[in-house]
Structure formats: C-alpha cells, structure tokens
Write a protein that holds these residues in place. Structure first.
Motif, PDB file in Angstrom:
ATOM      1  N   PRO A  68       0.711  -1.345   0.049  1.00  0.00           N
ATOM      2  CA  PRO A  68       0.075  -0.072  -0.016  1.00  0.00           C
ATOM      3  C   PRO A  68       0.771   1.301   0.070  1.00  0.00           C
ATOM      4  CG  PRO A  68      -0.924  -1.564   1.645  1.00  0.00           C
ATOM      5  CD  PRO A  68       0.481  -2.335   1.125  1.00  0.00           C
ATOM      6  N   LYS A  69       1.904   1.515   0.583  1.00  0.00           N
ATOM      7  CA  LYS A  69       2.820   2.267   0.751  1.00  0.00           C
ATOM      8  C   LYS A  69       3.551   2.637  -0.779  1.00  0.00           C
ATOM      9  CE  LYS A  69       6.326   3.916   3.798  1.00  0.00           C
ATOM     10  NZ  LYS A  69       7.354   3.462   4.617  1.00  0.00           N
ATOM     11  N   ASN A  70       3.958   1.789  -1.308  1.00  0.00           N
ATOM     12  CA  ASN A  70       4.366   2.101  -2.720  1.00  0.00           C
ATOM     13  C   ASN A  70       3.080   2.620  -3.709  1.00  0.00           C
ATOM     14  OD1 ASN A  70       6.875   1.286  -1.695  1.00  0.00           O
ATOM     15  ND2 ASN A  70       6.621  -0.525  -2.637  1.00  0.00           N
ATOM     16  N   PHE A  71       2.232   1.629  -3.642  1.00  0.00           N
ATOM     17  CA  PHE A  71       0.870   2.029  -4.520  1.00  0.00           C
ATOM     18  C   PHE A  71       0.616   3.517  -4.261  1.00  0.00           C
ATOM     19  CE2 PHE A  71      -3.474   1.912  -5.874  1.00  0.00           C
ATOM     20  CZ  PHE A  71      -3.351   1.143  -7.261  1.00  0.00           C
ATOM     21  N   VAL A  72       0.131   3.957  -3.104  1.00  0.00           N
ATOM     22  CA  VAL A  72       0.104   5.390  -2.876  1.00  0.00           C
ATOM     23  C   VAL A  72       1.021   6.272  -3.366  1.00  0.00           C
ATOM     24  CG1 VAL A  72      -0.749   6.962  -1.248  1.00  0.00           C
ATOM     25  CG2 VAL A  72      -1.761   4.783  -0.946  1.00  0.00           C
ATOM     26  N   ARG A  73       2.209   6.013  -3.223  1.00  0.00           N
ATOM     27  CA  ARG A  73       3.396   6.918  -3.661  1.00  0.00           C
ATOM     28  C   ARG A  73       3.320   6.986  -4.991  1.00  0.00           C
ATOM     29  NH1 ARG A  73       8.159   4.210  -1.865  1.00  0.00           N
ATOM     30  NH2 ARG A  73       7.483   4.967   0.108  1.00  0.00           N
ATOM     31  N   LYS A  74       3.158   5.824  -5.844  1.00  0.00           N
ATOM     32  CA  LYS A  74       3.369   5.750  -7.322  1.00  0.00           C
ATOM     33  C   LYS A  74       2.152   6.338  -7.930  1.00  0.00           C
ATOM     34  CE  LYS A  74       5.154   2.607 -10.896  1.00  0.00           C
ATOM     35  NZ  LYS A  74       5.511   1.310 -11.212  1.00  0.00           N
ATOM     36  N   TYR A  75       0.775   5.972  -7.670  1.00  0.00           N
ATOM     37  CA  TYR A  75      -0.282   5.969  -8.396  1.00  0.00           C
ATOM     38  C   TYR A  75      -1.209   7.199  -7.924  1.00  0.00           C
ATOM     39  CZ  TYR A  75       1.005   1.894 -10.812  1.00  0.00           C
ATOM     40  OH  TYR A  75       1.670   0.968 -11.294  1.00  0.00           O
ATOM     41  N   VAL A  76      -1.176   7.606  -6.584  1.00  0.00           N
ATOM     42  CA  VAL A  76      -2.251   8.550  -6.219  1.00  0.00           C
ATOM     43  C   VAL A  76      -1.314   9.738  -5.747  1.00  0.00           C
ATOM     44  CG1 VAL A  76      -3.488   9.186  -3.990  1.00  0.00           C
ATOM     45  CG2 VAL A  76      -3.341   6.674  -4.722  1.00  0.00           C
ATOM     46  N   LEU A  77      -0.256   9.813  -5.199  1.00  0.00           N
ATOM     47  CA  LEU A  77       0.637  11.142  -5.094  1.00  0.00           C
ATOM     48  C   LEU A  77       0.968  11.654  -6.478  1.00  0.00           C
ATOM     49  CD1 LEU A  77       2.497  10.386  -1.954  1.00  0.00           C
ATOM     50  CD2 LEU A  77       0.471  11.732  -2.003  1.00  0.00           C
ATOM     51  N   GLU A  78       1.362  10.968  -7.342  1.00  0.00           N
ATOM     52  CA  GLU A  78       1.758  11.622  -8.638  1.00  0.00           C
ATOM     53  C   GLU A  78       0.672  12.537  -9.157  1.00  0.00           C
ATOM     54  OE1 GLU A  78       4.931  11.527 -10.187  1.00  0.00           O
ATOM     55  OE2 GLU A  78       5.556  10.346  -8.401  1.00  0.00           O
ATOM     56  N   GLU A  79      -0.326  12.183  -9.173  1.00  0.00           N
ATOM     57  CA  GLU A  79      -1.597  12.909  -9.529  1.00  0.00           C
ATOM     58  C   GLU A  79      -1.678  14.562  -9.033  1.00  0.00           C
ATOM     59  OE1 GLU A  79      -5.228  10.902  -9.619  1.00  0.00           O
ATOM     60  OE2 GLU A  79      -4.370   9.263 -10.687  1.00  0.00           O
ATOM     61  N   PHE A  80      -1.140  14.409  -7.591  1.00  0.00           N
ATOM     62  CA  PHE A  80      -1.232  15.503  -6.905  1.00  0.00           C
ATOM     63  C   PHE A  80       0.170  16.174  -6.681  1.00  0.00           C
ATOM     64  CE2 PHE A  80      -4.567  13.054  -5.145  1.00  0.00           C
ATOM     65  CZ  PHE A  80      -5.758  13.839  -5.697  1.00  0.00           C
ATOM     66  N   ARG A  81       1.290  15.811  -7.350  1.00  0.00           N
ATOM     67  CA  ARG A  81       2.480  16.358  -7.117  1.00  0.00           C
ATOM     68  C   ARG A  81       2.522  17.718  -7.486  1.00  0.00           C
ATOM     69  NH1 ARG A  81       5.727  14.153  -4.071  1.00  0.00           N
ATOM     70  NH2 ARG A  81       5.166  12.360  -5.063  1.00  0.00           N
ATOM     71  N   GLU A  82       1.892  18.248  -8.593  1.00  0.00           N
ATOM     72  CA  GLU A  82       2.176  19.615  -8.978  1.00  0.00           C
ATOM     73  C   GLU A  82       1.654  20.667  -7.863  1.00  0.00           C
ATOM     74  OE1 GLU A  82       0.919  20.615 -12.854  1.00  0.00           O
ATOM     75  OE2 GLU A  82       1.876  18.878 -13.740  1.00  0.00           O
ATOM     76  N   ASP A  83       0.351  19.983  -7.408  1.00  0.00           N
ATOM     77  CA  ASP A  83      -0.259  20.748  -6.285  1.00  0.00           C
ATOM     78  C   ASP A  83       0.534  20.928  -4.903  1.00  0.00           C
ATOM     79  OD1 ASP A  83      -2.624  21.345  -7.947  1.00  0.00           O
ATOM     80  OD2 ASP A  83      -3.458  19.314  -7.250  1.00  0.00           O
ATOM     81  N   ILE A  84       1.019  19.700  -4.652  1.00  0.00           N
ATOM     82  CA  ILE A  84       2.083  19.594  -3.516  1.00  0.00           C
ATOM     83  C   ILE A  84       3.125  20.624  -3.669  1.00  0.00           C
ATOM     84  CG2 ILE A  84       3.435  17.936  -2.212  1.00  0.00           C
ATOM     85  CD1 ILE A  84       1.381  15.945  -2.632  1.00  0.00           C
TER      86      ILE A  84
END
Length: 144
Positions: A68-84
């Motif tokens: 789950p940690k890798n999944f969230v990092r790779k697929y979920v956080l990438e969508e919000f990377r610019e916002d972050i």
C-alpha cells in the motif's frame, strides 16, 4: 532480492548431501527447481491478470507496487505532485516573509530589549542589597 554467496551455496550443498545422501540430491534439486519455476509462473500470471483487470493506467504494475505504501506513492501522489509542490513553494514564501519580519522586529526593538535588560540587572542588584540586611524574625509569645 539478494543472491546467496558461493560460500552459502557450498554449505547448503554439503548439508543436502549429508541429509539426503549423494544419490538423492540431484533428484531433490530437480524437484526444487520445478517448484520454484511453478511458483514464479503463478506470480507472473497473477501480475498479468491484475494488469489486465486494472486497465491501461496500471500497465506498469509490479508486485512491489501491491504494498500500500508504494501503491499510494506511485499512483495517487503522482496526480497531486504539482499541487503539493505549489503548496510547498507558497509555504516557503510565507516562511521567508516571517523571517524578514522577525529580523525587522529584532532590529527595531533592540534598544528596548537593552533597556529591559538594564532594568532587570538594577532590580536584581537592589534585591541582593536587601537580602544582605538581617531582618529580625517576629516572635509571638501567645502563639506558643
């Protein structure tokens, strides 16, 4: 995954020869290789089925991504990377502004801080002088 060193492999071979005998070691080695190959095929087929079921967005899915940690990092956080990154830059700008205001306040109140320090030192000198005088302790005969 780390590979076993030649020393470890040699020790395992010696233990296998002692436990099973030299005539059965090749037979068990072939069986172990077949089991390993079978398990690898199961893992690869499972990964391929997951890729097909999840769609083209997850075409590069690996087994490690199921953590789950890798999944969230790779697929979920990438969508919000610019916002972050935008939020981080905004916060760093605010931090810089606060640092500037703090340094301005320190420079503006430097004289006031010196005056307060002087007042404290004179007050402590007065209290030391009072403490040096001996004050008689009141004594009440009726209280005892």
């Amino acid at each position: 995954m780390s590979m076993a060193s030649p020393t470890e492999i040699a020790v395992l071979i010696i233990i296998a020869v002692v436990m099973f005998g030299p005539e059965k070691v090749p037979q068990y080695a072939r069986k172990a290789a077949r089991v390993f190959h079978y398990l690898r095929n199961i893992a690869n087929n499972t990964r391929d089925h997951l890729r097909e079921d999840l769609g083209p967005k997850y075409a590069d899915l690996e087994i490690q991504d199921l953590n789950p940690k890798n999944f969230v990092r790779k697929y979920v956080l990438e969508e919000f990377r610019e916002d972050i990154n935008g939020i981080k830059s905004d916060l760093s700008d605010v931090r810089d502004d606060i640092t500037d205001v703090r340094s301005d306040l320190r420079s503006a109140t430097g004289d006031a801080v010196d005056a307060v320090d002087d007042a404290r030192s004179s007050a402590s000198a007065t209290s030391v002088a009072v403490a040096e005088r001996t004050i008689p302790t009141p004594f009440d005969l009726e209280a005892t």
